[in-house]
Design an enzyme around this catalytic site. Structure first.
Site, PDB file in Angstrom:
ATOM      1  N   CYS A   1       0.867  -1.251   0.139  1.00  0.00           N
ATOM      2  CA  CYS A   1      -0.137   0.162   0.226  1.00  0.00           C
ATOM      3  C   CYS A   1       0.723   1.135   0.100  1.00  0.00           C
ATOM      4  O   CYS A   1       2.222   1.157   0.332  1.00  0.00           O
ATOM      5  CB  CYS A   1      -1.216   0.240   0.960  1.00  0.00           C
ATOM      6  SG  CYS A   1      -1.513  -1.613   1.474  1.00  0.00           S
TER       7      CYS A   1
ATOM      8  N   ARG B   1       1.625   1.853  -6.275  1.00  0.00           N
ATOM      9  CA  ARG B   1       1.920   0.683  -4.784  1.00  0.00           C
ATOM     10  C   ARG B   1       0.414   0.223  -4.771  1.00  0.00           C
ATOM     11  O   ARG B   1       0.520  -0.534  -4.072  1.00  0.00           O
ATOM     12  CB  ARG B   1       1.720   1.301  -3.725  1.00  0.00           C
ATOM     13  CG  ARG B   1       3.721   1.790  -3.649  1.00  0.00           C
ATOM     14  CD  ARG B   1       4.092   2.932  -2.396  1.00  0.00           C
ATOM     15  NE  ARG B   1       3.770   1.859  -1.513  1.00  0.00           N
ATOM     16  CZ  ARG B   1       5.580   1.786  -1.099  1.00  0.00           C
ATOM     17  NH1 ARG B   1       6.824   2.446  -2.641  1.00  0.00           N
ATOM     18  NH2 ARG B   1       6.069   1.066  -0.351  1.00  0.00           N
TER      19      ARG B   1
ATOM     20  N   TRP C   1      -3.634  -1.957  -1.638  1.00  0.00           N
ATOM     21  CA  TRP C   1      -2.804  -3.439  -2.320  1.00  0.00           C
ATOM     22  C   TRP C   1      -4.069  -4.235  -1.508  1.00  0.00           C
ATOM     23  O   TRP C   1      -3.365  -4.238  -0.908  1.00  0.00           O
ATOM     24  CB  TRP C   1      -2.602  -3.570  -2.903  1.00  0.00           C
ATOM     25  CG  TRP C   1      -2.155  -4.366  -3.504  1.00  0.00           C
ATOM     26  CD1 TRP C   1      -1.827  -4.588  -5.026  1.00  0.00           C
ATOM     27  CD2 TRP C   1      -1.569  -6.552  -3.612  1.00  0.00           C
ATOM     28  NE1 TRP C   1      -1.908  -5.898  -5.479  1.00  0.00           N
ATOM     29  CE2 TRP C   1      -1.584  -7.150  -4.637  1.00  0.00           C
ATOM     30  CE3 TRP C   1      -1.377  -6.506  -2.079  1.00  0.00           C
ATOM     31  CZ2 TRP C   1      -1.154  -8.036  -4.544  1.00  0.00           C
ATOM     32  CZ3 TRP C   1      -1.516  -7.969  -2.488  1.00  0.00           C
ATOM     33  CH2 TRP C   1      -1.189  -8.901  -3.793  1.00  0.00           C
TER      34      TRP C   1
ATOM     35  N   ASN D   1       0.679  -0.798   6.220  1.00  0.00           N
ATOM     36  CA  ASN D   1       0.804  -1.147   4.474  1.00  0.00           C
ATOM     37  C   ASN D   1       1.534  -2.690   5.665  1.00  0.00           C
ATOM     38  O   ASN D   1       2.801  -2.812   6.370  1.00  0.00           O
ATOM     39  CB  ASN D   1       1.609  -1.072   3.897  1.00  0.00           C
ATOM     40  CG  ASN D   1       2.519  -0.920   3.020  1.00  0.00           C
ATOM     41  OD1 ASN D   1       2.195  -1.972   2.769  1.00  0.00           O
ATOM     42  ND2 ASN D   1       3.508  -0.575   1.851  1.00  0.00           N
ATOM     43  N   GLY D   2       1.374  -3.842   5.394  1.00  0.00           N
ATOM     44  CA  GLY D   2       1.849  -4.748   5.187  1.00  0.00           C
ATOM     45  C   GLY D   2       0.581  -5.738   6.047  1.00  0.00           C
ATOM     46  O   GLY D   2      -0.535  -5.573   5.591  1.00  0.00           O
TER      47      GLY D   2
ATOM     48  N   GLU E   1      11.777 -12.663 -19.976  1.00  0.00           N
ATOM     49  CA  GLU E   1      11.396 -10.913 -19.540  1.00  0.00           C
ATOM     50  C   GLU E   1      10.482 -10.338 -20.208  1.00  0.00           C
ATOM     51  O   GLU E   1       9.060 -10.009 -20.352  1.00  0.00           O
ATOM     52  CB  GLU E   1      12.502 -10.036 -19.428  1.00  0.00           C
ATOM     53  CG  GLU E   1      12.344  -8.681 -19.268  1.00  0.00           C
ATOM     54  CD  GLU E   1      11.400  -8.553 -18.755  1.00  0.00           C
ATOM     55  OE1 GLU E   1      11.010  -7.237 -17.647  1.00  0.00           O
ATOM     56  OE2 GLU E   1      11.620  -9.397 -17.617  1.00  0.00           O
TER      57      GLU E   1
ATOM     58  N   LYS F   1       6.233  -8.604 -19.475  1.00  0.00           N
ATOM     59  CA  LYS F   1       6.507  -7.946 -19.445  1.00  0.00           C
ATOM     60  C   LYS F   1       4.396  -7.468 -20.323  1.00  0.00           C
ATOM     61  O   LYS F   1       3.556  -7.111 -20.156  1.00  0.00           O
ATOM     62  CB  LYS F   1       6.706  -7.207 -21.236  1.00  0.00           C
ATOM     63  CG  LYS F   1       7.899  -7.039 -19.824  1.00  0.00           C
ATOM     64  CD  LYS F   1       8.196  -5.523 -19.128  1.00  0.00           C
ATOM     65  CE  LYS F   1       7.812  -5.779 -17.125  1.00  0.00           C
ATOM     66  NZ  LYS F   1       8.871  -5.824 -16.911  1.00  0.00           N
TER      67      LYS F   1
ATOM     68  N   GLU G   1       1.891  -9.207 -17.562  1.00  0.00           N
ATOM     69  CA  GLU G   1       2.017  -8.207 -16.511  1.00  0.00           C
ATOM     70  C   GLU G   1       0.855  -7.168 -16.838  1.00  0.00           C
ATOM     71  O   GLU G   1       0.054  -6.451 -15.953  1.00  0.00           O
ATOM     72  CB  GLU G   1       3.287  -7.135 -16.144  1.00  0.00           C
ATOM     73  CG  GLU G   1       3.882  -7.839 -15.537  1.00  0.00           C
ATOM     74  CD  GLU G   1       5.149  -7.148 -15.303  1.00  0.00           C
ATOM     75  OE1 GLU G   1       4.925  -6.611 -13.276  1.00  0.00           O
ATOM     76  OE2 GLU G   1       6.215  -6.912 -15.873  1.00  0.00           O
TER      77      GLU G   1
ATOM     78  N   HIS H   1      11.093 -30.206 -26.167  1.00  0.00           N
ATOM     79  CA  HIS H   1      10.296 -31.139 -24.621  1.00  0.00           C
ATOM     80  C   HIS H   1       9.126 -31.278 -24.239  1.00  0.00           C
ATOM     81  O   HIS H   1       8.989 -31.064 -23.268  1.00  0.00           O
ATOM     82  CB  HIS H   1      11.196 -30.736 -24.077  1.00  0.00           C
ATOM     83  CG  HIS H   1      12.773 -31.601 -23.991  1.00  0.00           C
ATOM     84  ND1 HIS H   1      13.461 -32.799 -24.746  1.00  0.00           N
ATOM     85  CD2 HIS H   1      13.623 -29.969 -25.156  1.00  0.00           C
ATOM     86  CE1 HIS H   1      14.541 -32.940 -24.904  1.00  0.00           C
ATOM     87  NE2 HIS H   1      14.842 -31.411 -25.196  1.00  0.00           N
TER      88      HIS H   1
ATOM     89  N   LYS I   1       4.287  -2.154  -7.782  1.00  0.00           N
ATOM     90  CA  LYS I   1       5.590  -1.183  -7.947  1.00  0.00           C
ATOM     91  C   LYS I   1       6.402  -2.460  -6.943  1.00  0.00           C
ATOM     92  O   LYS I   1       7.075  -2.684  -7.704  1.00  0.00           O
ATOM     93  CB  LYS I   1       5.994  -0.490  -8.375  1.00  0.00           C
ATOM     94  CG  LYS I   1       7.223   0.466  -8.638  1.00  0.00           C
ATOM     95  CD  LYS I   1       7.480  -0.266 -10.200  1.00  0.00           C
ATOM     96  CE  LYS I   1       8.414  -0.007 -10.505  1.00  0.00           C
ATOM     97  NZ  LYS I   1       8.596  -0.485 -11.681  1.00  0.00           N
TER      98      LYS I   1
HETATM   99  C1  AGP Z   1       8.532  -6.452 -13.127  1.00  0.00           C
HETATM  100  O1  AGP Z   1       7.818  -6.031 -13.865  1.00  0.00           O
HETATM  101  C2  AGP Z   1       7.250  -6.648 -11.740  1.00  0.00           C
HETATM  102  N1  AGP Z   1       7.269  -5.163 -11.425  1.00  0.00           N
HETATM  103  C3  AGP Z   1       7.243  -7.380 -10.702  1.00  0.00           C
HETATM  104  O2  AGP Z   1       7.755  -8.874 -10.749  1.00  0.00           O
HETATM  105  C4  AGP Z   1       9.329  -6.330 -10.447  1.00  0.00           C
HETATM  106  O3  AGP Z   1      10.280  -6.776 -11.225  1.00  0.00           O
HETATM  107  C5  AGP Z   1       9.549  -7.606  -9.193  1.00  0.00           C
HETATM  108  O4  AGP Z   1       8.571  -7.021  -7.912  1.00  0.00           O
HETATM  109  C6  AGP Z   1      10.544  -7.079  -8.168  1.00  0.00           C
HETATM  110  O5  AGP Z   1      10.199  -5.590  -7.576  1.00  0.00           O
HETATM  111  P1  AGP Z   1      12.244  -4.837  -7.473  1.00  0.00           P
HETATM  112  O6  AGP Z   1      13.285  -4.792  -8.377  1.00  0.00           O
HETATM  113  O7  AGP Z   1      12.030  -3.562  -6.816  1.00  0.00           O
HETATM  114  O8  AGP Z   1      12.290  -5.964  -6.440  1.00  0.00           O
END
Ligand code: AGP
Length: 608
Positions: A2, A27, A74, A100-101, A481, A485, A488, A504, A603
């Site tokens: 959050c 967040r 969140w 937050n937590g 990656e 992307k 996500e 495989h 994020k």
């Molecule tokens: C990637 O686009 C995501 N936002 C997520 O997988 C991110 O890479 C992951 O949460 C790790 O975050 P960090 O690099 O801030 O530790």
């Protein structure tokens, strides 16, 4: 994950809280709320969904007060309704809390508070904390919060205010981040310095176990037993402007286009482009320390974990040190074999990812020295490490990580060269390597120039149901990656796979409806990759080839070709990922997705 923000001063708090929340919405965006205190009473306004819903709700209504708390959620407990939105209050409405937590033992505490006559209005763990403070309150808010945190276990970044103690807010941290912002005649609290950028760049990071009593004149910090503590202020390097969109439609697109500058800034000061001399000055990387290491352990999550996989290629290939890579969330629960002869490197954009933090603590407990590759100065991972080699990508606001990934790869390349040098396998960078690095920002700009072509591919394929990304060697993690992307931000199912592994199993997915990105730059793995490309074609898959050299073999087998500038095989992944970032972006835009705030994501993942 959050976003929390607090203000105490002489200005009306509500507009400031909203401005801060706008910068924290990456967040979490399941609900939002503010509470302000005036004339001994709190005004609490909350709304489900995005911050814009709350802003609309505040129009035309007064939210008076020069002390206030704000929150974006969140959701972890209960559906993202108004009732479950923060701030939460106690039975009397005199105590308000944002959090937050996650409180692990909230259910049991709730049961005993219910038995004591407390009434609850939400399904959340956080509301329990408000009632704990109510139960412990005897006129001193800080003391009551100290008692309450002692009764709840779990991760927390908390901010609390009481109408009995106007002009005071109390913050407490165990896990997720909290910064105190230094103003003149006013003070701020937030999850991330970016929220405070319009007002101050001077912040103090609370450490785990810290509590702070904050008023307009400043703050005092103490531990759980009330013993005073001193924390060093930090001046944040980038300003509010850096956190703006600069006319781009989305932060993600801006951040993709910032990569040439981010790479130049990240390399700046770490190498001499004239001599190839490395200046990664850390005692941890000195020859006598490196001589004691028999392996390197790379720990990370998500996109940073993909960087770690490429880091393995670079360090093993250049420094001939064995490298192990693990997910933070897995490493912390398996009984890993780690000791002082293991150099542990934590990779993280935010520096606050709970799983990576916990994994690094585990490695540290086993006696392993820690080096951090992070993008946020002063973050938890930066502060817990013995040494930091920072990426200078600037603030990364869009949830999907882009410029952090490419700058992490640049740092891992320099770390591999430094370990090679400290192992006596070669001084600094060779002229060829130095030249390749010197040209890297320009090459990244040329990779960005493929955008119109990529946009065209997005127009053609944004309706596809599945995607497959294939690569070999260091391009296997790039395939991962590219798939991440797309997943996500466009919510399309996509898989990244080592090209050699396709036969495989995943080859069963290949038919005339499946677009397959094949990463085939001119490197040692090209020939083998082209045979995998032929396997895709022999099942009528739609082959989109990302390459640096177009030849008859590729022309014969590919449906679409994306031509990229060529650099050294070690640095090529930095360029190869750029069209994949752009493809995901343009597909998501065409599908009307919320690119910067994709559903269900946040994020920085600050809880387990
Ligand atoms: C990637 O686009 C995501 N936002 C997520 O997988 C991110 O890479 C992951 O949460 C790790 O975050 P960090 O690099 O801030 O530790």
């Amino acid at each position: 994950m959050c976003g929390i923000v607090g203000y105490v001063g002489s200005k009306e708090a509500a507009p400031l809280l909203i401005e801060g929340l706008k910068r924290l919405e990456y967040r979490g965006y399941d609900s939002a709320g503010v509470a302000t205190l005036s004339n001994g009473a709190f005004t609490v306004r909350r709304s489900p969904g995005k911050l814009s819903n709350l802003i609309a709700r505040l129009e035309g209504v007064s939210t008076p007060g020069t002390t206030g708390l704000g929150h974006t959620l969140w959701a972890t407990h209960g559906r993202p309704t108004e009732g479950n939105a923060h701030p939460h209050t106690d039975c009397t409405g005199r105590i308000v809390v944002i959090h937050n937590g996650i409180f692990e033992n909230f259910a049991e505490r709730k049961a005993s508070l219910l038995a004591a006559g407390h009434r609850f209005t939400s399904e959340t763990d956080t509301e329990v904390f408000a009632h704990e403070v109510e139960a412990a309150f005897e006129g001193d808010l800080l003391a009551a919060v100290r008692t309450a945190v002692g009764r709840l276990s779990g991760a927390y970044a908390l901010v609390v205010s009481s109408s009995e103690e106007p002009g005071v807010i109390v913050a407490a941290r165990s896990g997720p981040p909290i910064v105190l912002g230094i103003g003149s005649g006013e003070s701020y609290v937030a999850s991330d310095p970016v929220a405070l950028a319009p007002w101050t760049r001077d912040v103090v990071f609370l450490e785990d176990g810290d509590l702070a009593r904050v008023d307009a004149a400043g703050f005092s910090i103490c531990d759980a037993d009330g013993r005073p503590l001193k924390r060093v202020p930090h001046r944040i390097l980038w300003d509010a402007v850096a956190a703006e969109k600069w006319g781009y439609r989305h932060f993600m697109l801006k951040q993709i286009h910032e990569q040439p500058t981010a790479l130049a800034e990240t390399l700046g000061g770490k190498i001499s482009l004239a001599t190839g001399e490395l200046s990664l000055e850390s005692e941890l990387l000195a020859p006598e320390r490196v001589a004691a290491f028999d392996r390197v352990l790379l720990l990370a999550c998500g996109t940073s974990w993909h960087s770690a996989l490429i880091g393995k290629f670079l360090i093993e290939g250049m420094a001939r040190l064995p490298v192990e890579v693990d997910y933070g969330s897995e490493f912390r629960y398996r009984r890993p074999v780690v000791d002082a002869a293991t150099l542990t490197i934590g990779i993280s954009q935010s520096g606050e990812t709970a799983d990576t933090v916990a994994a690094l603590s585990e490695a540290r407990r086993a006696g392993s020295p820690l080096l951090a590759v992070v993008n946020v100065a002063g973050s938890q991972i930066a502060r817990m490490a013995d040494a930091v080699v920072a990426t200078h990508a600037g603030p990364e606001i869009g949830v999907a990580s882009t410029k952090a990934f490419t700058t992490q790869l640049a740092v891992l390349y320099l770390l591999a060269a430094k370990l090679r040098e400290s192992r006596g396998l070669g001084k600094g960078l060779t002229p060829g390597e130095t030249a390749a690095l010197a040209h890297l920002p320009k090459a990244a700009s040329r990779a960005l120039a493929t955008e119109p072509r990529v946009e065209d591919l997005a127009r053609q394929f944004h309706g596809a149901r599945d995607f497959l990304f294939l690569g070999r060697g260091p391009h296997y993690p790039v395939a991962l990656e590219g798939a991440l992307k797309l997943k996500e931000i466009s919510y399309i199912h996509a898989e990244g796979y080592p090209a050699g592994e396709m036969k495989h199993g995943p080859i069963a997915l290949v038919d005339e409806n499946l677009p397959v990105f094949v990463l085939a730059p001119h490197d040692n793995w090209r020939e083998k990759t082209i045979s995998n490309l032929r396997e895709v074609k022999s099942r009528d898959g739609i082959a989109i080839v990302v390459t640096t050299r177009e030849d008859a073999e590729i022309a014969d087998a590919a449906d679409e070709v994306l031509r990229l500038p060529e650099t050294s095989p070690e640095l090529q992944p930095i360029l190869s990922v750029i069209p994949l970032q752009l493809f995901a972006y343009h597909v998501a835009v065409r599908r009307g997705c919320d690119v910067d705030q994709p559903r269900n994501l946040a994020k920085s993942v600050t809880v387990e």
